[in-house]
Design a protein around this motif. Structure first.
Motif, PDB file in Angstrom:
ATOM      1  N   ARG A 135       4.502 -15.244  75.922  1.00 33.19           N
ATOM      2  CA  ARG A 135       4.940 -16.338  76.604  1.00 33.19           C
ATOM      3  C   ARG A 135       4.161 -17.551  76.430  1.00 33.19           C
ATOM      4  NH1 ARG A 135       6.348 -12.213  80.534  1.00 33.19           N
ATOM      5  NH2 ARG A 135       4.334 -12.346  81.166  1.00 33.19           N
ATOM      6  N   ASP A 136       2.727 -16.833  76.218  1.00 27.09           N
ATOM      7  CA  ASP A 136       1.660 -18.363  76.313  1.00 27.09           C
ATOM      8  C   ASP A 136       1.776 -18.998  74.945  1.00 27.09           C
ATOM      9  OD1 ASP A 136       0.720 -17.691  78.834  1.00 27.09           O
ATOM     10  OD2 ASP A 136      -1.083 -16.303  78.242  1.00 27.09           O
ATOM     11  N   THR A 137       2.108 -18.080  74.027  1.00 25.76           N
ATOM     12  CA  THR A 137       2.351 -18.911  72.723  1.00 25.76           C
ATOM     13  C   THR A 137       3.284 -19.569  72.632  1.00 25.76           C
ATOM     14  OG1 THR A 137       1.199 -16.874  71.536  1.00 25.76           O
ATOM     15  CG2 THR A 137       2.448 -18.269  70.108  1.00 25.76           C
ATOM     16  N   ILE A 138       4.530 -19.049  73.099  1.00 27.87           N
ATOM     17  CA  ILE A 138       5.851 -20.070  72.935  1.00 27.87           C
ATOM     18  C   ILE A 138       5.535 -21.257  73.863  1.00 27.87           C
ATOM     19  CG2 ILE A 138       8.094 -20.103  73.800  1.00 27.87           C
ATOM     20  CD1 ILE A 138       8.384 -17.043  73.304  1.00 27.87           C
ATOM     21  N   ALA A 139       4.880 -20.976  75.237  1.00 26.49           N
ATOM     22  CA  ALA A 139       4.687 -22.115  75.933  1.00 26.49           C
ATOM     23  C   ALA A 139       3.784 -23.349  75.289  1.00 26.49           C
ATOM     24  CB  ALA A 139       4.172 -21.644  77.218  1.00 26.49           C
ATOM     25  N   SER A 140       3.034 -22.921  74.309  1.00 27.24           N
ATOM     26  CA  SER A 140       2.204 -24.070  73.532  1.00 27.24           C
ATOM     27  C   SER A 140       2.731 -24.606  72.459  1.00 27.24           C
ATOM     28  CB  SER A 140       0.977 -23.228  73.081  1.00 27.24           C
ATOM     29  OG  SER A 140       1.173 -22.110  72.077  1.00 27.24           O
ATOM     30  N   ILE A 141       3.993 -24.182  72.232  1.00 27.27           N
ATOM     31  CA  ILE A 141       4.706 -25.025  70.921  1.00 27.27           C
ATOM     32  C   ILE A 141       5.123 -26.250  71.211  1.00 27.27           C
ATOM     33  CG2 ILE A 141       6.681 -24.706  69.255  1.00 27.27           C
ATOM     34  CD1 ILE A 141       6.519 -21.516  69.672  1.00 27.27           C
ATOM     35  N   PRO A 142       4.674 -27.286  70.664  1.00 26.96           N
ATOM     36  CA  PRO A 142       5.256 -28.680  70.920  1.00 26.96           C
ATOM     37  C   PRO A 142       6.638 -28.876  71.144  1.00 26.96           C
ATOM     38  CG  PRO A 142       3.329 -28.757  69.181  1.00 26.96           C
ATOM     39  CD  PRO A 142       3.965 -27.230  69.310  1.00 26.96           C
ATOM     40  N   ALA A 143       7.469 -28.330  70.255  1.00 25.94           N
ATOM     41  CA  ALA A 143       8.830 -28.633  70.434  1.00 25.94           C
ATOM     42  C   ALA A 143       9.405 -28.085  71.687  1.00 25.94           C
ATOM     43  CB  ALA A 143       9.484 -27.957  69.120  1.00 25.94           C
ATOM     44  N   PHE A 144       8.663 -27.387  72.563  1.00 29.91           N
ATOM     45  CA  PHE A 144       9.332 -26.741  73.661  1.00 29.91           C
ATOM     46  C   PHE A 144       8.915 -27.502  74.962  1.00 29.91           C
ATOM     47  CE2 PHE A 144       9.576 -22.760  71.216  1.00 29.91           C
ATOM     48  CZ  PHE A 144      11.036 -23.308  70.770  1.00 29.91           C
ATOM     49  N   ASP A 154      14.406 -25.878  80.037  1.00 28.32           N
ATOM     50  CA  ASP A 154      15.568 -26.613  79.689  1.00 28.32           C
ATOM     51  C   ASP A 154      15.591 -26.954  77.990  1.00 28.32           C
ATOM     52  OD1 ASP A 154      16.682 -26.272  81.844  1.00 28.32           O
ATOM     53  OD2 ASP A 154      16.481 -28.355  82.707  1.00 28.32           O
ATOM     54  N   GLN A 155      14.360 -27.705  78.041  1.00 23.91           N
ATOM     55  CA  GLN A 155      13.907 -28.021  76.665  1.00 23.91           C
ATOM     56  C   GLN A 155      14.021 -26.690  75.593  1.00 23.91           C
ATOM     57  OE1 GLN A 155      13.769 -31.286  75.454  1.00 23.91           O
ATOM     58  NE2 GLN A 155      12.367 -31.311  73.655  1.00 23.91           N
ATOM     59  N   TYR A 156      13.438 -25.834  75.951  1.00 23.81           N
ATOM     60  CA  TYR A 156      13.269 -24.623  75.142  1.00 23.81           C
ATOM     61  C   TYR A 156      14.615 -23.973  74.656  1.00 23.81           C
ATOM     62  CZ  TYR A 156      12.238 -19.504  74.381  1.00 23.81           C
ATOM     63  OH  TYR A 156      11.922 -18.268  73.688  1.00 23.81           O
ATOM     64  N   ARG A 157      15.595 -23.649  75.800  1.00 26.52           N
ATOM     65  CA  ARG A 157      16.828 -23.369  75.566  1.00 26.52           C
ATOM     66  C   ARG A 157      17.539 -24.076  74.938  1.00 26.52           C
ATOM     67  NH1 ARG A 157      18.357 -18.935  78.769  1.00 26.52           N
ATOM     68  NH2 ARG A 157      16.733 -18.258  80.433  1.00 26.52           N
ATOM     69  N   MET A 158      17.483 -25.510  75.028  1.00 22.24           N
ATOM     70  CA  MET A 158      18.500 -26.338  74.066  1.00 22.24           C
ATOM     71  C   MET A 158      17.788 -26.537  72.616  1.00 22.24           C
ATOM     72  SD  MET A 158      18.583 -30.330  74.417  1.00 22.24           S
ATOM     73  CE  MET A 158      16.977 -30.906  73.754  1.00 22.24           C
ATOM     74  N   ARG A 159      16.536 -26.370  72.221  1.00 20.13           N
ATOM     75  CA  ARG A 159      16.189 -26.351  71.039  1.00 20.13           C
ATOM     76  C   ARG A 159      16.606 -25.007  70.384  1.00 20.13           C
ATOM     77  NH1 ARG A 159      13.617 -30.957  68.506  1.00 20.13           N
ATOM     78  NH2 ARG A 159      12.645 -31.873  70.053  1.00 20.13           N
ATOM     79  N   GLU A 173      11.617 -14.819  70.868  1.00 21.99           N
ATOM     80  CA  GLU A 173      10.501 -13.865  71.371  1.00 21.99           C
ATOM     81  C   GLU A 173      10.204 -12.812  70.716  1.00 21.99           C
ATOM     82  OE1 GLU A 173      11.414 -13.024  75.421  1.00 21.99           O
ATOM     83  OE2 GLU A 173      11.585 -15.171  75.956  1.00 21.99           O
ATOM     84  N   ALA A 174      11.224 -12.076  69.936  1.00 21.22           N
ATOM     85  CA  ALA A 174      11.108 -11.058  68.873  1.00 21.22           C
ATOM     86  C   ALA A 174      10.540 -11.292  67.720  1.00 21.22           C
ATOM     87  CB  ALA A 174      12.382 -10.292  68.788  1.00 21.22           C
TER      88      ALA A 174
END
Length: 657
Positions: A135-144, A154-159, A173-174
């Protein structure tokens, strides 16, 4: 009777007999059921069980090993990624046929096998990537990240939904978890590499030392004009036969279609331009954008009770937001489940059409400035919307854009004429794919010719990389068919046919005679130049100096003080030679020679100056220590992967590539 049969076939003796009969089947059973690669896979990597790490690969129960397969689909996906990277690197020089070679496929597969080897090693070592780390890694991705720089659900799901290919959060996540698991062991080894302070200082002394040198360019040796005998010619030809070959050549006929040379299109009439304006009216309007805020009440769509509760909460908050003097931003901070906008009071910034899911967008663009609306149901839950400001949406008149429309229509008509002519040529060629004469005559196009030419001597249209690749392709050479249209430039293409082909072949001595004589004389000249350089070196080693020999040997001597290692000064070849030479001792220079395409340079290394270690900053030292340490760590990671591959069982099915 059945009871008697049951009595005869029961008991421990029968059980033992059946067990013994099963053993041979373990050796002959089809491997596709137990340990084979499988029809849908290209490779399989298997590791012995942790409770018997030394189990041999021929062990009949090897199907119990822990394993991972590389599917055909996974391989094709990776291969396409590598193809795209290679295409971007090589540009017009990219050859798709050559890229499809078995060697390239095996190279990509080899890297994928290494990944699976590392993955298996991590799993057997008990390495687990926690949910919080993912979760922390995904939360640090600039695109999200949202407009406030924080993670937006919202941005995460849309992307993910609009990606190629689309993915669900669980799938992504997998992927992240697997990627992180693959990097744990290599990253640990990479960061564990180190060198001592003393080693770093010795390395810096080598890297930053400077050398003073003198260079002397020897005068050119007169070209050899001595007689070359028939025996010398034959001997050279026999020992250098591979140097005397006639390269592959082709001759082409082609039909070229270039929009720039076609008759100009007729200007469009008023009705056509007005229709185009009506069809593309939105293009001439300033896009409408809306400054919006929202409060999200998240809900589980599969739980009716949760949905009802979320809707009730959103309805209550909407009523509070509409009350006189209500602070929408404060309500958002207190109630919103959107982590990306919550801290900013629900601010979404300026929103254009297409940026949000449809129910959200329909509601927002139906609102008036200052209005609060909701609840609006989407896949994320229930939204309370606030429209703070709107701008854009102004339209330009037909008269304002008439000239632009006319130019665009003229260009479109020209391109359509080009496309129509190209399409008709292709249709004609398909009727008789082994000729260009008939199709060209039907369309009143000239058939042009070029060649014979080699890959190195191609000129004109044949020099285009795409044309050159097609001209020497097996399909056109062997079948004699007309090529597909080859794009030279936008709205400019050709169709070619190979009319004559001569394969690469050895030249007979009679045809290569002049080349052989030239090669022998060039070799004699090189030998004479090397002999002259050796003579100068002999005099230098006997105690003379370059400066003293300058006049008598007609040398051009140049001093080169303070040369740095690895610099292309005066040339890369000379720099390497100077720093490979032994350091001068007791005031005696170190001498040597460098061959620069048949002309020699004699050098004298007169001084080696080590760097002043006290002037190196701690940052410079740490950069060297970390850089070399990472190199050692990278080598360790590669060595570990290589060792694991020897312990594991790797099976490859080339037929599935």
């Amino acid at each position: 009777m059945l009871q008697k049969l049951r009595d005869k076939t029961s008991g421990w003796i029968v059980t033992v007999i059946l067990g013994l009969l099963m053993i041979p089947f373990l050796f002959v059973i089809d491997s596709s059921y137990l340990g084979g690669v499988g029809a849908q896979n290209v490779a399989k990597v298997a590791a012995p069980p942790t409770w018997w790490r030394s189990a041999p690969s021929w062990w009949p129960m090897s199907f119990l090993w822990q394993h991972h397969e590389i599917s055909v689909q996974d391989f094709r996906t990776r291969f396409e990624q590598v193809r795209q990277q290679t295409r971007e690197q090589q540009g017009e020089d990219f050859d798709p046929r050559a890229f499809e070679s078995t060697e390239n496929k095996l190279a990509v597969l080899d890297k994928m096998i290494d990944d699976q080897v590392v993955r298996l090693a991590g799993e057997q070592s008990g390495i687990v990537i926690s949910d919080s780390t993912v979760r922390d890694t995904i939360a640090s991705i600039p695109a999200f990240l949202g407009a406030d720089g924080k993670f937006s659900q919202d941005q995460y799901r849309m992307r993910l939904a609009t990606g190629n290919p689309p993915r669900t959060p669980a799938q992504f996540e997998a992927e992240v978890r697997e990627g992180m698991q693959l990097q744990v062991v290599p990253s640990a080894l990479l960061s564990s590499g180190f060198i001592t302070q003393a080693e770093a200082e010795r390395l810096m002394a080598l890297l930053y030392e400077t050398r003073d040198a003198e260079l002397a360019v020897l005068p050119p040796v007169p070209a050899d004009t001595a007689e070359v005998t028939d025996a010398q010619i034959k001997q050279w030809f026999d020992t250098h036969a591979k140097d005397f070959r006639q390269p592959e050549t082709v001759s082409l006929e082609y039909v070229e279609i270039n929009a720039a040379t076609l008759p100009p299109a007729t200007a469009a009439d008023e009705a056509t331009l007005r229709k185009r304006f009506a069809d593309e009216k939105a293009r001439f309007a300033t896009p409408e954008t809306r400054l919006a805020s929202h409060i999200l009440i998240a809900a589980d769509g599969n739980d009716p009770a949760a949905l009802k509760a979320a809707e009730a909460k959103a309805t209550r908050i909407a009523a509070e937001a509409k009350a006189p003097g209500a602070d929408f931003a404060a309500l958002a901070k207190a109630n919103s489940d959107d982590t990306g906008s919550k801290s900013a009071g629900g601010d979404l910034g300026w929103v254009e059409r297409g940026a949000m899911v449809k129910p959200f967008e329909d509601a927002l663009f139906a609102m008036k400035t200052g209005e609060i609306s909701g609840p609006v149901k989407t896949e994320f839950g229930f939204h309370v919307l606030q429209l703070r400001e709107q701008k854009g949406g102004q339209e330009r008149s037909f008269e304002d854009v008439r000239d632009q429309l006319a130019a665009e229509q003229l260009k479109a008509d020209s391109e359509n004429a080009f496309s129509d002519l190209s399409g008709r040529l292709v249709d004609q060629v398909y009727k008789n794919p082994t000729s260009l004469e008939g199709p060209a005559a039907a369309l009143k196009l000239p058939v042009q010719t070029v060649g014979p030419f080699t890959r190195a001597t191609a000129s004109g249209i044949a020099a285009n990389p795409a044309v050159l690749r097609a001209a020497f392709s097996d399909v056109l050479v062997q079948d004699g068919t007309v090529s597909d249209p080859i794009t030279i430039a936008p709205n400019h293409n050709v169709m070619i046919r190979v009319t004559d082909h001569s394969p690469e072949q050895a030249l007979p001595l009679e045809k290569a005679r002049d080349q052989v004589i030239a090669a022998i004389r060039a070799d004699r000249t090189r030998q004479a130049s090397a002999k002259a350089a050796d003579a100068v070196l002999a005099k230098l080693n006997a105690g003379q100096t370059l400066q003293a020999l300058a006049a008598s040997e007609n040398l051009q001597v140049q001093a080169m003080p303070g040369l740095q290692r690895g610099q292309p000064v005066p040339t890369p070849e000379i720099n390497r030679a100077l720093f490979a030479a032994q350091a001068p001792t007791e005031g005696k220079p170190s001498y040597g020679k460098v061959d620069l395409q048949g002309r020699y340079v004699v050098y004298a290394v007169t001084k080696v100056t080590p760097p002043d270690q006290s002037k190196f900053t701690e940052e410079q030292k740490q950069q060297v220590i970390q850089g070399v340490g990472q190199m050692h760590g990278d080598e360790d990671a590669k060595a570990l992967t290589k060792a694991l591959r020897k312990r594991y069982k790797v099976q490859i099915e080339e037929g599935n590539l």
